[in-house]
Design a protein around this motif. Structure first.
Motif, PDB file in Angstrom:
ATOM      1  N   LEU A 214       4.952 -11.322  -3.556  1.00  0.00           N
ATOM      2  CA  LEU A 214       3.942 -10.523  -4.239  1.00  0.00           C
ATOM      3  C   LEU A 214       2.920 -10.068  -3.206  1.00  0.00           C
ATOM      4  CD1 LEU A 214       3.037  -9.660  -7.165  1.00  0.00           C
ATOM      5  CD2 LEU A 214       1.455 -11.590  -7.075  1.00  0.00           C
ATOM      6  N   TYR A 215       2.717  -8.742  -3.116  1.00  0.00           N
ATOM      7  CA  TYR A 215       1.773  -8.172  -2.162  1.00  0.00           C
ATOM      8  C   TYR A 215       0.571  -7.610  -2.912  1.00  0.00           C
ATOM      9  CZ  TYR A 215       5.834  -8.309   0.958  1.00  0.00           C
ATOM     10  OH  TYR A 215       6.926  -8.704   1.697  1.00  0.00           O
ATOM     11  N   ALA A 216      -0.625  -7.764  -2.322  1.00  0.00           N
ATOM     12  CA  ALA A 216      -1.848  -7.251  -2.936  1.00  0.00           C
ATOM     13  C   ALA A 216      -2.771  -6.722  -1.859  1.00  0.00           C
ATOM     14  CB  ALA A 216      -2.548  -8.354  -3.734  1.00  0.00           C
ATOM     15  N   VAL A 217      -3.533  -5.686  -2.207  1.00  0.00           N
ATOM     16  CA  VAL A 217      -4.558  -5.133  -1.321  1.00  0.00           C
ATOM     17  C   VAL A 217      -5.855  -5.053  -2.105  1.00  0.00           C
ATOM     18  CG1 VAL A 217      -5.276  -3.182   0.097  1.00  0.00           C
ATOM     19  CG2 VAL A 217      -2.845  -3.752  -0.073  1.00  0.00           C
ATOM     20  N   LYS A 218      -6.877  -5.734  -1.627  1.00  0.00           N
ATOM     21  CA  LYS A 218      -8.193  -5.660  -2.265  1.00  0.00           C
ATOM     22  C   LYS A 218      -8.892  -4.357  -1.917  1.00  0.00           C
ATOM     23  CE  LYS A 218     -11.320  -8.774  -2.583  1.00  0.00           C
ATOM     24  NZ  LYS A 218     -11.580  -8.559  -4.013  1.00  0.00           N
ATOM     25  N   GLU A 219      -9.969  -4.081  -2.651  1.00  0.00           N
ATOM     26  CA  GLU A 219     -10.726  -2.854  -2.427  1.00  0.00           C
ATOM     27  C   GLU A 219     -11.296  -2.801  -1.019  1.00  0.00           C
ATOM     28  OE1 GLU A 219     -12.053  -5.225  -5.114  1.00  0.00           O
ATOM     29  OE2 GLU A 219     -10.030  -4.613  -5.659  1.00  0.00           O
ATOM     30  N   ASP A 220     -11.581  -3.946  -0.421  1.00  0.00           N
ATOM     31  CA  ASP A 220     -12.177  -3.973   0.915  1.00  0.00           C
ATOM     32  C   ASP A 220     -11.145  -3.983   2.029  1.00  0.00           C
ATOM     33  OD1 ASP A 220     -11.139  -6.533   0.723  1.00  0.00           O
ATOM     34  OD2 ASP A 220     -13.055  -7.570   0.969  1.00  0.00           O
ATOM     35  N   GLY A 221      -9.866  -3.842   1.675  1.00  0.00           N
ATOM     36  CA  GLY A 221      -8.823  -3.785   2.684  1.00  0.00           C
ATOM     37  C   GLY A 221      -8.180  -5.111   3.025  1.00  0.00           C
ATOM     38  N   MET A 222      -8.574  -6.189   2.337  1.00  0.00           N
ATOM     39  CA  MET A 222      -7.917  -7.470   2.588  1.00  0.00           C
ATOM     40  C   MET A 222      -6.544  -7.464   1.910  1.00  0.00           C
ATOM     41  SD  MET A 222      -7.937 -10.313   4.145  1.00  0.00           S
ATOM     42  CE  MET A 222      -9.659 -10.546   4.635  1.00  0.00           C
ATOM     43  N   ALA A 223      -5.497  -7.497   2.721  1.00  0.00           N
ATOM     44  CA  ALA A 223      -4.128  -7.502   2.217  1.00  0.00           C
ATOM     45  C   ALA A 223      -3.570  -8.911   2.317  1.00  0.00           C
ATOM     46  CB  ALA A 223      -3.262  -6.531   3.016  1.00  0.00           C
ATOM     47  N   GLN A 224      -2.700  -9.261   1.369  1.00  0.00           N
ATOM     48  CA  GLN A 224      -2.098 -10.575   1.426  1.00  0.00           C
ATOM     49  C   GLN A 224      -0.714 -10.559   0.798  1.00  0.00           C
ATOM     50  OE1 GLN A 224      -4.385 -13.528  -0.647  1.00  0.00           O
ATOM     51  NE2 GLN A 224      -4.393 -12.432  -2.579  1.00  0.00           N
ATOM     52  N   CYS A 225       0.080 -11.543   1.179  1.00  0.00           N
ATOM     53  CA  CYS A 225       1.423 -11.731   0.670  1.00  0.00           C
ATOM     54  C   CYS A 225       1.528 -13.154   0.140  1.00  0.00           C
ATOM     55  CB  CYS A 225       2.448 -11.486   1.784  1.00  0.00           C
ATOM     56  SG  CYS A 225       4.145 -11.888   1.347  1.00  0.00           S
ATOM     57  N   LEU A 226       2.000 -13.296  -1.094  1.00  0.00           N
ATOM     58  CA  LEU A 226       2.150 -14.600  -1.735  1.00  0.00           C
ATOM     59  C   LEU A 226       3.603 -14.814  -2.131  1.00  0.00           C
ATOM     60  CD1 LEU A 226      -0.860 -14.413  -4.255  1.00  0.00           C
ATOM     61  CD2 LEU A 226      -0.899 -15.365  -1.937  1.00  0.00           C
ATOM     62  N   GLU A 227       4.033 -16.067  -2.151  1.00  0.00           N
ATOM     63  CA  GLU A 227       5.320 -16.396  -2.734  1.00  0.00           C
ATOM     64  C   GLU A 227       5.217 -16.229  -4.241  1.00  0.00           C
ATOM     65  OE1 GLU A 227       6.515 -20.286  -1.581  1.00  0.00           O
ATOM     66  OE2 GLU A 227       7.089 -19.692   0.453  1.00  0.00           O
ATOM     67  N   ALA A 228       6.090 -15.425  -4.820  1.00  0.00           N
ATOM     68  CA  ALA A 228       6.000 -15.145  -6.247  1.00  0.00           C
ATOM     69  C   ALA A 228       6.222 -16.386  -7.097  1.00  0.00           C
ATOM     70  CB  ALA A 228       7.015 -14.069  -6.631  1.00  0.00           C
ATOM     71  N   ALA A 229       7.075 -17.276  -6.669  1.00  0.00           N
ATOM     72  CA  ALA A 229       7.407 -18.446  -7.477  1.00  0.00           C
ATOM     73  C   ALA A 229       6.269 -19.445  -7.582  1.00  0.00           C
ATOM     74  CB  ALA A 229       8.650 -19.134  -6.910  1.00  0.00           C
TER      75      ALA A 229
END
Length: 438
Positions: free
Chosen positions: A341-356
């Motif tokens: 699962l990938y996400a990008v916050k409004e301030d540009g902080m991007a992250q990748c999480l294990e979906a499970a």
């Protein structure tokens, strides 16, 4: 991060075949982008060899000035790009069609007029993205008015019976399912105590289903207690049946898309939630709205994963798999790919999480502020910031920046992908990124 062990896990497909059939023109045109976040509703394209490097003068097929104002995202169907816009004062509402090969405006039609109401400064009077089937395009505007047009620009029907008011304005987009047009109306009180429905929960928000052929109301699926939101719903296969999954302020819910009957619901506290839902690995991944206080109860934001299999009634505790309080996006939507699962916050902080599990894989800041949702194709994620710069990163367990590409902003609409090209809307222009002559 808190982890909740699921009692059951079943494989779930992200999109039901019935809804895909209703919105895709044909197998030969499967590269169309006919709705917000694309044919699979999740910002994903199956195309290969898309451009990863461009500038204002390089690798641009065309650049077209956009008549009227709005932040609806472009959709692409059968060689046509559709967007919406309004006059500067928000009164005159237009649907616009451009040719994908040249960027030439094929038609610009006023479909209705509306009385503008309050909206946030970054919102517009034409934020809902159009949706199209094999022959018609359907549009919504900030006052709740809807219309259908043929591909040659003929207005087929309008519906202004369902007035909409929200302290933030309208931000969700419609979906097509079978012969219905589905749109959430997560609104707030237009008079009296304006905090009702906005900061104070109420029971007057609903998901509206219109007949695509006539614009007449098929049903209104009442949410129960909720607050304003701007979440575009999706259709997923759950336990072998299509299900409408929709979120609003304080809630995530599943409905029978044929009847509007509510099947399950989960508390997901926060008002004015924006990111659209994504599904994968048998779960729906949701973001709440902004943190607030309701009486003595503090609402905090968190990314939450709810198991879908067997969901019925209140599943707030029983189907919650995990939640993560760090790096929660308030505006951009998620990307789900290959169990990540990938996400990008409004301030540009991007992250990748294990979906499970929600376990952090990586976190990295990319340049700029973000309002549009990222898209993914061919193992690469395209992140468009408000200044018009797109950072391309690898969809992988290690962060890797592929390129940084600058265009003129501001940009808040999400990009579309079709036929080897990227379509990017800025305030003043629509850009077609990729080789010309196709």
């Amino acid at each position: 991060m808190r982890f909740y062990r699921p009692t059951q896990r079943r494989r779930i497909t992200s999109v039901c075949a019935a809804s895909l059939i209703s919105i895709l023109v044909s197998t030969a045109q499967a590269e169309d982008w006919p709705t917000f976040r694309g044919p699979a509703f999740q910002g994903a394209s199956t195309e290969k060899d898309l451009p990863t490097k461009w500038s204002k003068t390089e690798n641009i097929a065309w650049k077209a000035p956009i008549p009227n104002r709005g932040w609806s995202s472009p959709i692409v169907v059968a060689g046509r790009v559709f967007i919406t816009g309004t006059s500067e004062d928000g009164v005159s509402c237009h649907a616009i069609c451009l040719d994908t090969a040249t960027g030439k405006v094929q038609w610009d039609v006023e479909v209705l007029q509306q009385k503008p109401t309050r909206k946030e400064g970054k919102n517009s009077y034409a934020t809902p993205t159009p949706v199209a089937d094999a022959k018609n395009v359907y549009v919504f505007f900030s006052g709740g008015g809807a219309a259908a047009l043929s591909f040659d620009g003929k207005v087929l029907w309008t519906n202004t019976e369902n007035g909409y008011y929200s302290q933030h304005g309208l931000g969700a987009s419609p979906r097509l399912y079978k012969d219905m047009l589905i749109m959430p109306y997560d609104q707030s009180a237009p008079s009296g105590d304006l905090k009702v429905g906005w900061q104070i929960p109420w029971e007057k928000s609903y998901v509206l289903a219109l007949e695509a052929a006539t614009g007449k109301t098929r049903y209104k699926a009442m949410r129960g207690t909720s607050r304003i939101g701007h979440v575009t719903p999706l259709i997923a296969d759950v336990d072998g049946k299509p299900q409408l999954i929709s979120g609003a302020g304080d809630v995530v819910e599943g409905f029978d898309p044929d009847t509007g009957k509510r099947i399950w619901w989960a508390d997901n506290g926060g008002e004015a939630v924006v990111p659209s839902l994504v599904v994968g690995d048998g779960m729906v991944f949701a973001t709440p709205g902004f943190p607030t206080q309701i009486g003595t109860k503090s609402i905090y934001p968190a990314i939450r994963a709810f198991r879908l299999a067997g969901a019925a009634g209140d599943v707030t505790q029983t189907n919650l798999v995990w939640e993560e309080k760090r790096g929660v996006p308030m505006v951009p939507s998620y990307i789900f790919d290959n169990h990540l699962l990938y996400a990008v916050k409004e301030d540009g902080m991007a992250q990748c999480l294990e979906a499970a599990t929600g376990k952090l894989v990586w976190r990295h800041r990319i340049d700029g502020n973000y309002a549009s949702s990222p898209v993914i194709a061919d193992g690469k994620i395209y992140c468009l910031n408000e200044a018009g710069t797109t950072t391309v990163i690898e969809a992988a367990r290690e962060f890797k920046e592929v390129s940084v590409n600058e265009l003129d902003g501001p940009c808040q609409a999400s990009m579309a992908i079709s036929d080897g090209h990227l379509f990017i809307r800025s305030r003043d222009n629509l850009w077609c990124v990729g080789a010309s002559g196709k």
